[in-house]
Enzyme design. Structure first.
Site, PDB file in Angstrom:
ATOM      1  N   ASN A 135      71.695 124.737  33.577  1.00  0.00           N
ATOM      2  CA  ASN A 135      70.644 123.846  34.014  1.00  0.00           C
ATOM      3  C   ASN A 135      71.185 123.119  35.387  1.00  0.00           C
ATOM      4  O   ASN A 135      70.548 122.617  36.139  1.00  0.00           O
ATOM      5  CB  ASN A 135      70.373 122.632  32.782  1.00  0.00           C
ATOM      6  CG  ASN A 135      71.329 122.086  32.134  1.00  0.00           C
ATOM      7  OD1 ASN A 135      72.249 122.590  31.658  1.00  0.00           O
ATOM      8  ND2 ASN A 135      71.555 120.655  32.130  1.00  0.00           N
ATOM      9  N   CYS A 167      69.528 114.423  32.175  1.00  0.00           N
ATOM     10  CA  CYS A 167      70.013 113.533  30.833  1.00  0.00           C
ATOM     11  C   CYS A 167      71.394 112.850  31.235  1.00  0.00           C
ATOM     12  O   CYS A 167      71.680 112.008  30.663  1.00  0.00           O
ATOM     13  CB  CYS A 167      70.305 114.650  29.800  1.00  0.00           C
ATOM     14  SG  CYS A 167      68.969 115.575  29.495  1.00  0.00           S
ATOM     15  N   HIS A 196      58.239 122.236  28.578  1.00  0.00           N
ATOM     16  CA  HIS A 196      57.909 121.357  29.888  1.00  0.00           C
ATOM     17  C   HIS A 196      58.722 121.876  31.080  1.00  0.00           C
ATOM     18  O   HIS A 196      58.592 121.175  32.216  1.00  0.00           O
ATOM     19  CB  HIS A 196      58.173 119.872  29.507  1.00  0.00           C
ATOM     20  CG  HIS A 196      59.498 119.445  29.384  1.00  0.00           C
ATOM     21  ND1 HIS A 196      60.409 119.122  30.588  1.00  0.00           N
ATOM     22  CD2 HIS A 196      60.552 119.549  28.436  1.00  0.00           C
ATOM     23  CE1 HIS A 196      61.525 118.510  30.164  1.00  0.00           C
ATOM     24  NE2 HIS A 196      61.742 119.120  28.732  1.00  0.00           N
ATOM     25  N   GLN A 220      66.404 126.849  30.383  1.00  0.00           N
ATOM     26  CA  GLN A 220      66.109 126.989  32.025  1.00  0.00           C
ATOM     27  C   GLN A 220      65.756 128.493  32.314  1.00  0.00           C
ATOM     28  O   GLN A 220      65.097 128.445  33.418  1.00  0.00           O
ATOM     29  CB  GLN A 220      67.500 126.486  32.513  1.00  0.00           C
ATOM     30  CG  GLN A 220      67.881 125.154  32.533  1.00  0.00           C
ATOM     31  CD  GLN A 220      66.690 124.213  33.387  1.00  0.00           C
ATOM     32  OE1 GLN A 220      66.074 124.622  34.243  1.00  0.00           O
ATOM     33  NE2 GLN A 220      66.596 122.886  33.091  1.00  0.00           N
ATOM     34  N   GLY A 277      63.255 121.633  23.353  1.00  0.00           N
ATOM     35  CA  GLY A 277      64.546 122.402  23.404  1.00  0.00           C
ATOM     36  C   GLY A 277      65.530 121.618  22.595  1.00  0.00           C
ATOM     37  O   GLY A 277      66.777 122.297  22.156  1.00  0.00           O
TER      38      GLY A 277
HETATM   39  N1  PLP Z   1      68.726 122.721  27.221  1.00  0.00           N
HETATM   40  C1  PLP Z   1      68.590 122.852  28.646  1.00  0.00           C
HETATM   41  C2  PLP Z   1      69.476 123.891  29.298  1.00  0.00           C
HETATM   42  C3  PLP Z   1      67.850 121.878  29.243  1.00  0.00           C
HETATM   43  O1  PLP Z   1      67.906 122.135  30.622  1.00  0.00           O
HETATM   44  C4  PLP Z   1      67.152 121.201  28.655  1.00  0.00           C
HETATM   45  C5  PLP Z   1      66.479 120.081  29.252  1.00  0.00           C
HETATM   46  O2  PLP Z   1      66.881 119.426  30.218  1.00  0.00           O
HETATM   47  C6  PLP Z   1      67.257 120.929  27.024  1.00  0.00           C
HETATM   48  C7  PLP Z   1      67.968 121.832  26.438  1.00  0.00           C
HETATM   49  C8  PLP Z   1      66.307 120.062  26.511  1.00  0.00           C
HETATM   50  O3  PLP Z   1      65.126 120.426  26.262  1.00  0.00           O
HETATM   51  P1  PLP Z   1      64.048 119.351  26.039  1.00  0.00           P
HETATM   52  O4  PLP Z   1      63.889 118.368  27.160  1.00  0.00           O
HETATM   53  O5  PLP Z   1      62.743 120.193  25.581  1.00  0.00           O
HETATM   54  O6  PLP Z   1      64.610 118.672  24.665  1.00  0.00           O
END
Ligand code: PLP
Length: 387
Positions: A155, A333, A205, A183, A73
């Site tokens: 998220n 994150c 994932h 999400q 993502g």
């Molecule tokens: N965007 C959103 C809303 C997310 O929740 C996440 C992951 O936590 C991401 C992007 C990033 O995705 P990835 O972990 O596949 O890089």
């Protein structure tokens, strides 16, 4: 997870479904060709690649030619924002970017990086439930706006945005709309052609697929510069040998997520309701973030009023972890960082309340007993911190 532990952090990531593992194994062990090679081994990999692309496109209401595989993502968000911004500026000279105040850092930080390349960036405020303020969107859109980014569902608090309305407004100003659907994928029906977004970010994932694989949807006719150069793969959109095993896993996860979507959604609603009722019964000073808006059912973001309790999410999380319960204080994150969540700030939570916030998120195996256990574990922690 061992059976004695309770995992309530499925919005951070999910385990890989055993059927997904089984689908991937042959592409590690026997069918390991390079999908760009013209010999039989390469052709077999290419067939698997294109079948997977088709399954993913069908799962999100897109055409296979609109799907570009990425490393997840984060890369899809980076590619969309930067790729669209540079392509639009080349063509029209426009150099203004709008992003919602509650975007994932993959979007926020990409926008910030673009400032270093001469783009100007504004944040679109949200209301107390986390919905885009349409009046502010209208006000901020100018004849210089190239790209707008608004996520499908948040998220941290689960708020779902009225994307079709947002797209209409953005297109009226001849700008493009990027939608992070990481999400919402598999949680609520996702029909990209019907929503009308120009690009969308997907990730495997969060839907019981492997980590490190995702996709960028680019609507037919929309131009986006490449982010990764170095090969003609993915119609020249993303250089690098395609990761066929993970892509096959992503497709298997997608098929299952789509098949189970209705059932998973109904089950999550029951779990979420139980948790909210139990928490609200026990404490008068709880807020449910995102209340009042349409929300993802599997996310419950709860804040304890900072005026009533002295708590912080990080120590609550550590305490819960010691009791065998995994949750999150916001997005995975940002946990570990001491800054309060930009999402909670944007919906107007004061600092003490934002700190006393936990996000619980449910998956296919979550039970009512686990919800009850989490509330009970919270009880013994919160009562001693009441002011
Ligand atoms: N965007 C959103 C809303 C997310 O929740 C996440 C992951 O936590 C991401 C992007 C990033 O995705 P990835 O972990 O596949 O890089």
């Amino acid at each position: 997870m061992t059976s004695s532990r309770i995992y309530l952090d499925y919005a951070a990531t999910t385990p890989v479904d055993p059927d997904v593992v089984a689908a991937m194994v042959p592409f590690f062990s026997s069918a390991w060709g390079n999908s760009s090679s013209i010999h039989a081994a390469g052709r077999a990999a290419k067939v698997a690649l294109e079948q997977s692309r088709l399954a993913i496109a069908e799962g999100v209401g897109a055409d296979p030619s609109e799907i570009t595989f990425t490393s997840g993502g984060t890369e899809a968000d980076n590619h969309a924002l930067k790729g669209l911004a540079f392509a639009v500026r080349k063509k029209t000279g426009r150099s203004h970017i709008l992003v919602s105040a509650i975007e994932h850092h993959a979007v926020l930080d990409s926008a910030e990086a673009l400032q270093g390349h001469g783009f100007s960036v504004d944040l679109i405020p949200v209301d107390a439930a986390g919905r885009i303020r349409m009046d502010e969107l209208e006000r901020l859109l100018t004849a210089d706006t190239a790209v707008v980014a608004v996520m499908h569902a948040n998220n941290e608090i689960g708020t779902i945005q009225p994307i079709a309305d947002i797209v209409r407004c953005v297109h009226e100003h001849n700008a493009l709309l990027h939608m992070d659907a990481v999400q919402s994928l598999g949680k609520i029906p996702l029909d990209l052609h019907a929503l009308g977004a120009d690009t969308a970010a997907l990730s495997a994932h969060k839907i019981y697929g492997p980590k490190g694989i995702g996709a960028l949807y680019i609507r037919k006719g929309v131009e986006a510069d490449a982010l990764i150069h170095g090969g003609a793969q993915e119609r020249n959109r993303r250089g690098g040998t395609e990761n066929v095993p993970l892509i096959v896993g992503f497709a298997a996860a997608m098929r299952k997520a789509i098949a189970l979507c209705g059932h998973s959604r109904a089950a999550a609603e029951v779990l979420g309701k139980r948790m909210r009722v139990k928490l609200a019964e026990r404490w008068k000073f709880v807020f449910f973030n995102g209340d009042g808006a349409e929300r993802l059912p599997h996310i419950v973001s709860v804040s304890f009023d900072g005026k009533a309790v002295s708590l912080d999410g990080e120590s609550m999380l550590m305490n819960l972890d010691l009791r065998g319960i995994a949750a999150s204080s916001g997005s995975a994150c940002s946990s570990g960082s001491l800054k309060i969540s930009h999402v909670l700030k944007a919906i107007g939570r004061d600092e003490a309340t934002a700190r006393a916030t936990l996000r619980f998120s449910f998956g296919r195996d979550t039970t009512l007993d686990e919800i009850d256990a989490a509330v009970a574990a919270l009880g013994s922690m919160i009562d001693v911190h009441e002011k």
